[in-house]
Motif scaffolding. Structure first.
Motif, PDB file in Angstrom:
ATOM      1  N   GLY A  82       0.770  -1.099  -0.003  1.00 34.64           N
ATOM      2  CA  GLY A  82      -0.016  -0.121  -0.032  1.00 34.64           C
ATOM      3  C   GLY A  82       0.730   1.391  -0.152  1.00 34.64           C
ATOM      4  O   GLY A  82       0.104   2.482   0.239  1.00 34.64           O
ATOM      5  N   PHE A  83       2.068   1.238  -0.305  1.00 35.58           N
ATOM      6  CA  PHE A  83       2.673   2.350  -0.032  1.00 35.58           C
ATOM      7  C   PHE A  83       2.629   3.374  -1.121  1.00 35.58           C
ATOM      8  O   PHE A  83       2.376   3.159  -2.381  1.00 35.58           O
ATOM      9  N   GLU A  84       2.203   4.693  -0.517  1.00 33.19           N
ATOM     10  CA  GLU A  84       1.730   5.731  -1.502  1.00 33.19           C
ATOM     11  C   GLU A  84       3.121   6.764  -1.366  1.00 33.19           C
ATOM     12  O   GLU A  84       3.606   7.052  -0.551  1.00 33.19           O
ATOM     13  N   LEU A  85       2.897   7.123  -2.835  1.00 35.00           N
ATOM     14  CA  LEU A  85       4.134   8.109  -2.894  1.00 35.00           C
ATOM     15  C   LEU A  85       3.765   9.362  -3.622  1.00 35.00           C
ATOM     16  O   LEU A  85       2.898   9.213  -4.575  1.00 35.00           O
ATOM     17  N   ALA A  86       3.593  10.659  -2.944  1.00 36.21           N
ATOM     18  CA  ALA A  86       3.147  11.755  -3.400  1.00 36.21           C
ATOM     19  C   ALA A  86       3.819  11.967  -5.017  1.00 36.21           C
ATOM     20  O   ALA A  86       5.008  11.987  -5.162  1.00 36.21           O
ATOM     21  N   ARG A  87       2.818  12.458  -5.745  1.00 32.68           N
ATOM     22  CA  ARG A  87       3.204  12.807  -7.072  1.00 32.68           C
ATOM     23  C   ARG A  87       4.476  13.922  -6.935  1.00 32.68           C
ATOM     24  O   ARG A  87       5.266  13.657  -8.132  1.00 32.68           O
ATOM     25  N   GLU A  88       4.163  14.886  -6.459  1.00 25.63           N
ATOM     26  CA  GLU A  88       5.376  16.001  -6.458  1.00 25.63           C
ATOM     27  C   GLU A  88       6.514  15.324  -5.753  1.00 25.63           C
ATOM     28  O   GLU A  88       7.586  15.625  -6.513  1.00 25.63           O
ATOM     29  N   ARG A  89       6.549  14.471  -4.896  1.00 27.63           N
ATOM     30  CA  ARG A  89       7.705  13.851  -4.324  1.00 27.63           C
ATOM     31  C   ARG A  89       8.287  13.179  -5.113  1.00 27.63           C
ATOM     32  O   ARG A  89       9.760  12.924  -5.514  1.00 27.63           O
ATOM     33  N   ALA A  90       7.558  12.069  -6.047  1.00 29.17           N
ATOM     34  CA  ALA A  90       7.948  11.404  -7.212  1.00 29.17           C
ATOM     35  C   ALA A  90       8.836  12.109  -8.166  1.00 29.17           C
ATOM     36  O   ALA A  90       9.736  11.729  -8.836  1.00 29.17           O
ATOM     37  N   ALA A  91       8.145  13.150  -8.487  1.00 30.12           N
ATOM     38  CA  ALA A  91       8.733  14.157  -9.620  1.00 30.12           C
ATOM     39  C   ALA A  91      10.169  14.562  -8.986  1.00 30.12           C
ATOM     40  O   ALA A  91      11.185  14.688  -9.999  1.00 30.12           O
ATOM     41  N   THR A  92      10.424  14.755  -7.838  1.00 30.65           N
ATOM     42  CA  THR A  92      11.591  15.650  -7.079  1.00 30.65           C
ATOM     43  C   THR A  92      12.579  14.412  -7.208  1.00 30.65           C
ATOM     44  O   THR A  92      13.863  14.579  -7.596  1.00 30.65           O
ATOM     45  N   LEU A  93      12.376  13.293  -6.761  1.00 30.49           N
ATOM     46  CA  LEU A  93      13.317  12.002  -6.572  1.00 30.49           C
ATOM     47  C   LEU A  93      13.605  11.627  -8.061  1.00 30.49           C
ATOM     48  O   LEU A  93      14.567  11.338  -8.253  1.00 30.49           O
ATOM     49  N   ARG A  94      12.753  11.650  -8.930  1.00 28.43           N
ATOM     50  CA  ARG A  94      12.946  11.332 -10.447  1.00 28.43           C
ATOM     51  C   ARG A  94      13.945  12.194 -10.868  1.00 28.43           C
ATOM     52  O   ARG A  94      14.951  11.825 -11.456  1.00 28.43           O
ATOM     53  N   ASN A  95      13.863  13.608 -10.933  1.00 35.25           N
ATOM     54  CA  ASN A  95      14.831  14.653 -11.253  1.00 35.25           C
ATOM     55  C   ASN A  95      16.044  14.450 -10.478  1.00 35.25           C
ATOM     56  O   ASN A  95      17.256  14.463 -11.343  1.00 35.25           O
ATOM     57  N   ALA A  96      16.083  14.075  -9.262  1.00 35.99           N
ATOM     58  CA  ALA A  96      17.451  13.885  -8.569  1.00 35.99           C
ATOM     59  C   ALA A  96      18.015  12.766  -9.083  1.00 35.99           C
ATOM     60  O   ALA A  96      19.224  12.742  -9.084  1.00 35.99           O
ATOM     61  N   THR A  97      17.433  11.519  -9.459  1.00 33.42           N
ATOM     62  CA  THR A  97      18.002  10.371 -10.124  1.00 33.42           C
ATOM     63  C   THR A  97      18.662  10.790 -11.478  1.00 33.42           C
ATOM     64  O   THR A  97      20.032  10.363 -11.458  1.00 33.42           O
ATOM     65  N   PHE A  98      18.175  11.502 -12.003  1.00 31.77           N
ATOM     66  CA  PHE A  98      18.739  11.788 -13.530  1.00 31.77           C
ATOM     67  C   PHE A  98      19.862  12.801 -13.098  1.00 31.77           C
ATOM     68  O   PHE A  98      21.137  12.736 -13.710  1.00 31.77           O
ATOM     69  N   ALA A  99      19.773  13.801 -12.287  1.00 30.97           N
ATOM     70  CA  ALA A  99      20.901  14.851 -11.815  1.00 30.97           C
ATOM     71  C   ALA A  99      22.113  13.952 -11.629  1.00 30.97           C
ATOM     72  O   ALA A  99      23.282  14.300 -11.981  1.00 30.97           O
ATOM     73  N   LEU A 100      21.810  12.947 -10.644  1.00 27.08           N
ATOM     74  CA  LEU A 100      22.939  12.260  -9.898  1.00 27.08           C
ATOM     75  C   LEU A 100      23.462  11.102 -10.686  1.00 27.08           C
ATOM     76  O   LEU A 100      24.671  10.623 -10.759  1.00 27.08           O
ATOM     77  N   THR A 101      22.551  10.385 -11.748  1.00 29.85           N
ATOM     78  CA  THR A 101      23.142   9.331 -12.374  1.00 29.85           C
ATOM     79  C   THR A 101      23.676   9.551 -13.998  1.00 29.85           C
ATOM     80  O   THR A 101      24.263   8.927 -14.656  1.00 29.85           O
ATOM     81  N   VAL A 102      23.127  11.026 -14.372  1.00 30.24           N
ATOM     82  CA  VAL A 102      23.428  11.405 -15.778  1.00 30.24           C
ATOM     83  C   VAL A 102      24.264  12.616 -15.731  1.00 30.24           C
ATOM     84  O   VAL A 102      25.418  12.547 -16.311  1.00 30.24           O
ATOM     85  N   ALA A 103      23.606  13.556 -15.415  1.00 32.74           N
ATOM     86  CA  ALA A 103      24.481  14.948 -15.447  1.00 32.74           C
ATOM     87  C   ALA A 103      25.585  15.107 -14.675  1.00 32.74           C
ATOM     88  O   ALA A 103      26.594  15.756 -15.224  1.00 32.74           O
ATOM     89  N   ALA A 104      25.498  14.645 -13.212  1.00 31.69           N
ATOM     90  CA  ALA A 104      26.829  14.837 -12.304  1.00 31.69           C
ATOM     91  C   ALA A 104      28.137  14.050 -12.964  1.00 31.69           C
ATOM     92  O   ALA A 104      29.028  14.613 -13.286  1.00 31.69           O
ATOM     93  N   PRO A 105      27.745  12.794 -13.318  1.00 31.17           N
ATOM     94  CA  PRO A 105      28.735  12.097 -13.786  1.00 31.17           C
ATOM     95  C   PRO A 105      29.546  12.370 -15.193  1.00 31.17           C
ATOM     96  O   PRO A 105      30.492  12.645 -15.233  1.00 31.17           O
ATOM     97  N   LEU A 106      28.434  13.038 -16.165  1.00 33.97           N
ATOM     98  CA  LEU A 106      28.907  13.467 -17.349  1.00 33.97           C
ATOM     99  C   LEU A 106      29.911  14.742 -17.022  1.00 33.97           C
ATOM    100  O   LEU A 106      30.906  14.988 -17.698  1.00 33.97           O
ATOM    101  N   ALA A 107      29.582  15.723 -16.120  1.00 35.28           N
ATOM    102  CA  ALA A 107      30.113  16.776 -15.796  1.00 35.28           C
ATOM    103  C   ALA A 107      31.555  16.600 -15.077  1.00 35.28           C
ATOM    104  O   ALA A 107      32.481  17.206 -15.360  1.00 35.28           O
TER     105      ALA A 107
END
Lengths: 235, 309
Positions: free
Chosen positions: B240-265
């Motif tokens: 039944g785990f509930e994830l707020a939509r807004e929080r999901a978006a923040t975490l998704r952006n953090a994922t891409f920042a940390l796994t794609v943008a940061a290593p590339l830079a």
């Protein structure tokens, strides 16, 4: 080869939870099921393991709505993924009658079988760290010490509305097979492909309630006078 | 699904360890490093530590770990069992390879290739534990095994890059790193896009009640009146785990920042940058894996009143 299962009459079920409490009573002490513990039953956050849960739904909009009481327990699927995903071999399906069981001596409590079950039929016993589930009262139905009429799952015997039926769904002449045939019994979520054995007899629709008409016809002089007086009194 | 931290850590840590092992052995087969380098042993040790820490963490998820040894017994049907068998089989094979490498045996090529193959099979088996479940539509997709493989290779590549630069060994090709990072990010972005609005099953479907039907049949939209319990159950806790939509978006952006943008830079700033890139990737992967669980919706949620999964 038998295919034992339950047929549940959603039309008759009144949602009293007697089947669930009877299940707890029998299986809480059953060596075969291994127990169905309660966690702080009188505390602020009561919880526990249930092999059978009844949920209540409403279909349609008032006044053409219908309450549905839907008991759900293990469907003893023919293609039971809970058995195939089990890494330890603790979950198994009996060849002779199709009952799906858990061997608590082998279970490591990884929850993977519960993940694979779409019906929420498996719950972890937090005290023992092993998975629990409906045994179809395997320790009742073959017990020759019981009178023959009582060799049925506890939930079936307890149901005051006779909404639960137990039998061999592989035998076309059995009571359960006849019910399924006559009442269009259907499995839940057949599209997932687990081939559940239990069947649900669909509820009959209530006669449709005519919608109130927009403009009511003007009544007799007497009725109009009465309504005027009523309005004056309400002032 | 409830994101259990033991399982989140297990998938990230063992994936990175296996990825590192693959890159180390590829470099060895290509002749860029051999067992006389200290760097070879540093990388091998780190890979072993990451894999072992991951596997140990996964046992913390078990409610009855005394029976964990039985998990090797259902190899024929269970991906969880296969994962365990392959992961444990990797240790003697890797040990044989290290012995062959240390003694300069000609066997080292064969054992190296076999170890690479088995390491990839372990990652694939981990992914298939989730991808094989019909009850979780968001996992049952090609994205799951492909993303697990790509992220294992990407995190392993960044670790090997950092170790190689620190130890003065030729680092992996920068183009390969960039392609791997972008590919993993693209697959994950595709997964998020695919499942943001998709309906796989509805509550009506789960109860077999049609939304519209000929007269005489119960029909219409179904809603839950009462789940039958006053407090949480095993089912609501686990699924039944509930994830707020807004929080999901923040975490998704953090994922891409940390796994794609940061290593590339960070890749272009020497050994220190390489280590920072690897750490950013591993941190981002913990978030990514947490989301992988938090965003997965089990069909039993329908019976608890959710409109659709």
């Amino acid at each position: 080869m038998k295919r034992l299962g339950l047929v549940i009459d959603v039309d008759a079920c009144v949602g009293c939870h007697a089947c669930a409490t009877a299940c707890k009573e029998w299986n809480g002490r059953s060596l075969m099921a291994g127990g169905a513990p309660d966690y702080q039953p009188q505390g602020p956050e009561p919880s526990g393991v249930w092999f059978n849960r009844i949920r209540h739904y409403e279909a349609g909009e008032y006044p053409d709505s219908r309450t549905l009481n839907v008991p759900m327990s293990c469907m003893h699927c023919e293609d039971a993924d809970c058995v195939t995903v089990c890494p330890t071999g603790a979950s198994y399906k009996r060849a002779e009658d199709g009952i799906v069981l858990v061997d608590p001596e082998k279970c490591m409590g990884c929850n993977y079988c519960a993940w694979a079950c779409p019906y929420g039929a498996r719950e972890l016993d937090e005290n023992e760290g092993v998975m629990r589930k409906c045994t179809l009262c395997v320790d009742r139905i073959y017990d020759t010490a019981l009178p023959e009429a009582e060799r049925q799952p506890a939930c079936v015997l307890a149901c005051p509305a006779h909404a639960r039926h137990f039998g061999d769904l592989d035998d076309p002449g059995s009571k359960v097979s006849t019910l399924v045939r006559e009442r269009d019994g259907a499995p839940l979520l057949p599209e997932l492909g687990y081939r559940p054995v239990n069947r649900y007899l669909p509820p009959r629709a209530a006669p449709e309630v005519p919608a109130p008409k927009d403009a009511a016809p003007r009544g007799t002089l007497q009725a109009r006078l009465a309504s005027m007086v009523n309005r004056l009194i309400r002032l | 699904m409830k994101p259990a931290l033991s399982v989140v850590f297990f998938t990230v840590s063992s994936g990175a360890g296996l990825g590192l092992a693959v890159w180390l052995l590829l470099a060895q087969l290509a002749g860029r490093v051999d067992a006389s380098h200290r760097t070879f042993w540093v990388a091998a040790a780190l890979a072993a530590v990451l894999l072992t820490a991951g596997l140990l963490s996964s046992t913390r998820h078990l409610a009855n770990p005394r029976n964990a040894w039985r998990a090797f017994s259902r190899f024929r049907t269970s991906w969880l069992s296969r994962e365990g068998v392959f992961a444990v089989a990797l240790y003697p094979l890797a040990a044989l390879h290290l012995w062959a490498s240390a003694t300069g045996s000609r066997l080292a090529v064969a054992t190296g290739v076999a170890t690479i193959a088995l390491a990839l099979v372990v990652v694939l088996s981990t992914a298939m534990i989730y991808a094989c479940l019909k009850t979780v539509p968001r996992w049952r997709t090609w994205h799951t095994p492909v993303a697990y493989l790509l992220y294992a290779l990407a995190s392993g590549a960044l670790l090997w890059n950092a170790i190689a630069r620190s130890g003065g060994v030729a680092p992996p090709d920068a183009t390969a790193l960039v392609v791997l990072l972008l590919a993993a990010g693209a697959v994950k972005a595709g997964w998020h896009a695919k499942f943001s609005n998709r309906v796989h099953a509805t509550l009506n479907q789960a109860l077999g009640v049609p939304e519209t039907a000929p007269a005489g049949r119960v029909q219409g939209r179904v809603r839950l009146l009462d789940a039958g319990h006053t407090h949480g159950t095993f089912l609501t806790n686990e699924f039944g785990f509930e994830l707020a939509r807004e929080r999901a978006a923040t975490l998704r952006n953090a994922t891409f920042a940390l796994t794609v943008a940061a290593p590339l830079a960070l890749l272009w700033f020497g050994a220190a940058g390489a280590w920072a890139a690897a750490i950013a990737m591993l941190t981002g992967l913990l978030v990514e894996r947490w989301l992988f669980f938090a965003r997965a919706e089990h069909v039993v949620r329908l019976y608890h009143g959710q409109r659709s999964v």
